[in-house]
Design a protein around this motif. Structure first.
Motif, short mmCIF file in Angstrom:
data_model
loop_
_atom_site.label_atom_id
_atom_site.label_comp_id
_atom_site.label_asym_id
_atom_site.label_seq_id
_atom_site.Cartn_x
_atom_site.Cartn_y
_atom_site.Cartn_z
N GLN A 517 13.73 4.52 62.27
CA GLN A 517 12.97 4.56 63.58
C GLN A 517 12.04 5.84 63.69
N ARG A 520 9.15 5.53 61.89
CA ARG A 520 8.31 4.49 62.30
C ARG A 520 7.69 5.39 63.71
N ASN A 521 8.30 6.23 64.46
CA ASN A 521 7.68 6.90 65.13
C ASN A 521 6.70 7.72 64.93
N GLU A 523 4.71 7.31 62.38
CA GLU A 523 3.53 6.17 62.31
C GLU A 523 2.99 5.93 63.56
N PHE A 524 3.76 5.75 64.73
CA PHE A 524 3.05 5.67 65.75
C PHE A 524 2.08 6.90 66.24
N CYS A 542 -2.67 -0.02 68.36
CA CYS A 542 -1.51 -0.01 67.51
C CYS A 542 -0.58 -0.99 67.44
N ASN A 543 -0.02 -1.53 68.74
CA ASN A 543 0.92 -2.36 68.86
C ASN A 543 0.59 -3.79 68.33
N TYR A 548 -0.90 -2.20 61.32
CA TYR A 548 0.28 -1.31 61.73
C TYR A 548 1.52 -2.01 61.47
N GLN A 549 1.57 -3.29 61.90
CA GLN A 549 2.88 -4.05 61.63
C GLN A 549 3.35 -3.83 60.16
N SER A 552 4.54 -0.61 59.33
CA SER A 552 5.83 -0.48 59.81
C SER A 552 6.61 -0.92 59.14
N GLN A 601 8.54 -9.99 64.39
CA GLN A 601 6.99 -10.17 64.70
C GLN A 601 6.65 -11.53 64.56
#
Length: 737
Positions: A517, A520-521, A523-524, A542-543, A548-549, A552, A601
């Motif tokens: 995680q 992944r942060n 990446e955010f 992003c979301n 992006y997914q 991730s 997802q």
């Protein structure tokens, strides 16, 4: 401090089983003392004897009275006789000497206990001598090997530096000081240059390029007589001398401590029994190989002389400081700042909570936007601080129970961080993060700073930049050696499998598998400040992006894939089937991670079944590996049921609690399959942060028991110093250099 505790603290942890068992012998003496006290009480307040025992009691009293009335009547050699014996050595296939004590007072009341004591004493004495002699003989062989390596190094130096020019320059600048050294150079020039025709240099410092080349070429290379080869060979041999000198110092201290322990236990025996047996036994100790052998002392002197001359340019102070680094002193300012930063952290947390509640931010319209944008930016630091706090706890308990984590990780002596230093870094980082969070809230809500909206959103990014700059800072501040060690391990993980896999490398890679995680942060961060509209606090780009997914998912797989590559490298080097199974374990985890990510997802009953089944298989596989392979537990035939033979922690229940917690925390993935992230009372990102924190806690628990098991493996093989690869190898078996 009593001698027993002092003795235990000064022993080499990996050699603990080879030291004299002082606690066991002291326990036998306590039993002798209790027996004598009972005997004394029975003489002072005798019970009315039964008729059948009257004669025996009177005889016992008469004999005891004679013994107590003239304690100095007997000579010391009439208390014990220590005989030197010859017996077969099954390990080395020869004959070794052993000692056996004949106790002459075993017929006295309580003499059987004293007889047991001397048998135990002999066993410990013979064990100590055998171990010391074995290690001393190994040291002599290592010294011969280092001598051969040194001859090759000196010959290489002469060849590289052109001895004619070196000698001429030396005569001009150091003729009045260094004539003896010039004679040595001439001697090596005449006698040792032909050594280079019979040696090859081992693979130079490993790099990704050298690893790729080694697939197509031999690992050994011919000498090219260049300065790079000389520098690398000299560095390896210097490290080998350092480790060898440390081993010799361990041996010297081992002999001293055991002699002192035998002296203490015999003096204690004399005091309890009112006898004078210590002189006779200690004379035997002083005349044994443990005291009389001077091989180790001579080797220490020779190693120091060679090291100072050839690696420190004759500077004795620098050489001795390198060979015998001073122990770290506890700095009170570290404790002071730990307390200060901890207090600041608590105060900042209270201020943040008060600010949120006073302004009712949890019920405001911007709550969801804040949780989707700012919250992931700051939780990255929360994960990092939590991991550091778990590591600080591990370091504390490793130190308390004498797990030699510094040796296991391969830190340079004296550079390892104690738990206070780790806490200092943890609380220092937490102060920075909490101050940034509070400043972010105040700047956002204060009307005077509304115009600085961009600056407000850039605070988390600025914090990341500060942390990265501190990590890569080249100056000797904030534990530079440890930061460099960490960055090297990170680079080895990134370049896997092109580097030789050591314990710090795969240990760090395992930490990354529990920080998915956090990755992944990161990446955010890149997406939010690179492609998102951070000025308007909008992360929709992003979301809702498929790219992006997908990235991730890839980021979540990368740490496990690194471990797979490391397992492949270790399998290819040692043909160890265990590493192949370990690689399959991480592949099963990759399948579980990918299936859970796809389900979160896209949803669907099929994906849900696949995610649950793959996660269940991976959990069973990983849990078994944690408990059996990494922790060495669940042994059926152990003296400790379902644990291992040797345990460090005093309570067995702690191991069972840890096993149960490991299983429970590994099931945290179930929140994804069971759709717990849809709970209305908790935001999705908050639940993700909680689950990630539980995994970090599980990894922290795993770290302690993993290193404990590694320490016990080193203890079982008496490995107390690192094995350093030597720079030169020989053609065939010819080592007569």
């Amino acid at each position: 401090m009593k001698f027993g505790k002092e003795f235990a603290t000064q022993t080499v942890p990996e050699w603990r089983e080879a030291y004299m068992n002082y606690i066991y012998l002291k326990t036998l003496l306590d039993e002798i003392l209790i027996s004598r006290q009972r005997q004394t009480r029975s003489q002072v307040n005798p019970k009315p004897p039964q008729p059948s025992l009257k004669r025996k009691v009177s005889l016992f009293r008469a004999f005891s009275g004679l013994t107590n009335s003239s304690p100095g009547k007997y000579k010391e050699d009439e208390v014990i006789i220590v005989n030197k014996m010859q017996q077969a050595d099954e390990e080395q296939g020869g004959v070794c000497q052993s000692y056996q004590t004949i106790f002459l007072r075993s017929s006295e009341e309580g003499g059987d206990l004293e007889l047991v004591f001397f048998r135990g004493l002999d066993h410990e004495f013979n064990k100590v001598i055998h171990f010391y002699k074995t290690k001393a003989e190994e040291a002599v062989k290592e010294a011969e090997e280092l001598n051969i390596q040194m001859n090759a190094l000196i010959a290489l130096r002469i060849k590289v530096h052109n001895p004619v020019e070196v000698i001429q320059e030396s005569k001009i600048s150091e003729e009045h000081q260094d004539q003896k050294r010039l004679e040595d150079v001439d001697e090596y020039k005449m006698a040792s240059l032909d050594v280079l025709n019979r040696v090859k240099i081992n693979a130079t410092t490993e790099t990704p390029v050298s690893t790729v080349r080694s697939v197509f070429n031999s690992l050994n290379m011919d000498l090219n007589y260049n300065k790079n080869e000389l520098k690398e060979a000299q560095g390896k041999l210097k490290q080998a001398f350092l480790e060898f000198h440390q081993k010799l110092r361990f041996l010297k201290n081992y002999a001293f401590l055991n002699q002192l322990a035998f002296s203490k236990i015999m003096k204690k025996y004399d005091k309890i029994t009112s006898r004078n047996a210590s002189d006779a036994y200690l004379q035997t100790v002083e005349g044994s190989y443990l005291s009389q052998s001077d091989e180790v002392a001579k080797l220490i002197e020779r190693v120091e002389s060679v090291f100072i001359k050839h690696f420190c340019n004759g500077d004795r102070n620098r050489g001795m400081n390198t060979l015998r680094p001073k122990s770290k002193r506890e700095k009170h300012r570290v404790t002071f700042f730990v307390g200060c930063f901890f207090g600041f952290s608590l105060a900042l947390m209270v201020a943040i909570i008060a600010s949120v509640r006073a302004r009712d931010l949890l019920e405001s319209e911007g709550r969801t936007r804040y949780m989707n944008t700012i919250f992931p930016l700051y939780t990255l630091f929360g994960f990092l601080v939590l991991h550091m706090l778990m590591h600080a706890g591990n370091v504390y308990f490793w130190t308390r129970y004498r797990v030699n984590y510094s040796f296991i990780f391969g830190f340079k002596q004296g550079t390892e961080l104690g738990f206070k230093q780790v806490l200092l870094l943890s609380f220092g980082l937490s102060v920075l993060v909490l101050a940034a969070v509070l400043a972010n809230l105040e700047m956002e809500l204060d009307p005077k700073t509304q115009s600085y909206k961009t600056l407000t959103e850039l605070l988390p990014l600025g914090l990341v930049i500060v942390v990265v700059l501190i990590a890569i800072c080249p100056f000797n501040i904030l534990y530079r050696s440890n930061r460099f060690f960490f960055l090297v391990c990170v680079w080895h993980c990134i370049c896997a499998p092109l580097y030789l896999v050591t314990l710090p490398d795969f240990f760090l890679a395992d930490q990354f598998t529990s920080q998915v995680q956090l990755l992944r942060n990161l990446e955010f961060y890149v997406c939010y400040y690179g492609w998102g509209d951070f000025k308007k606090r909008d992360a929709t780009t992003c979301n809702e992006s498929n790219i992006y997914q997908t990235i991730s998912i890839v980021i979540a797989v990368v740490p496990y894939w690194i471990r797979v590559l490391q397992c492949i490298r270790r399998f290819c080097e040692g043909r160890d089937s265990t590493q192949a199974m370990n690689g399959l374990k991480y592949l099963s985890t990759i399948a579980a991670v990918v299936s859970r990510a796809l389900y979160s997802q896209k949803r669907g009953i099929t994906l849900k079944i696949i995610a649950a089944s793959t996660s269940g298989i991976a959990t069973i596989f990983s849990t078994y590996w944690d408990l059996v392979m990494d922790w060495g537990l669940l042994c059926r035939n152990s003296e400790n049921p379902w644990l291992r033979e040797k345990l460090i922690l005093p309570s067995r229940s702690i191991y069972f609690i840890a096993m149960v917690l490991n299983v429970i925390l590994r099931l945290a993935w179930m929140q994804t399959v069971l759709d717990f992230h849809e709970a209305p009372f908790l935001h999705r990102n908050a639940l993700i942060a909680i689950v990630a924190s539980l995994e970090i806690i599980r990894r922290g628990i795993w770290n302690f028991f993993r290193l404990e098991n590694e320490h016990l493996n080193n203890v079982g093989k008496f490995r107390a110093v690192k094995t350093v690869p030597l720079p030169f190898s020989y053609e065939g078996e010819d080592k007569d250099l």
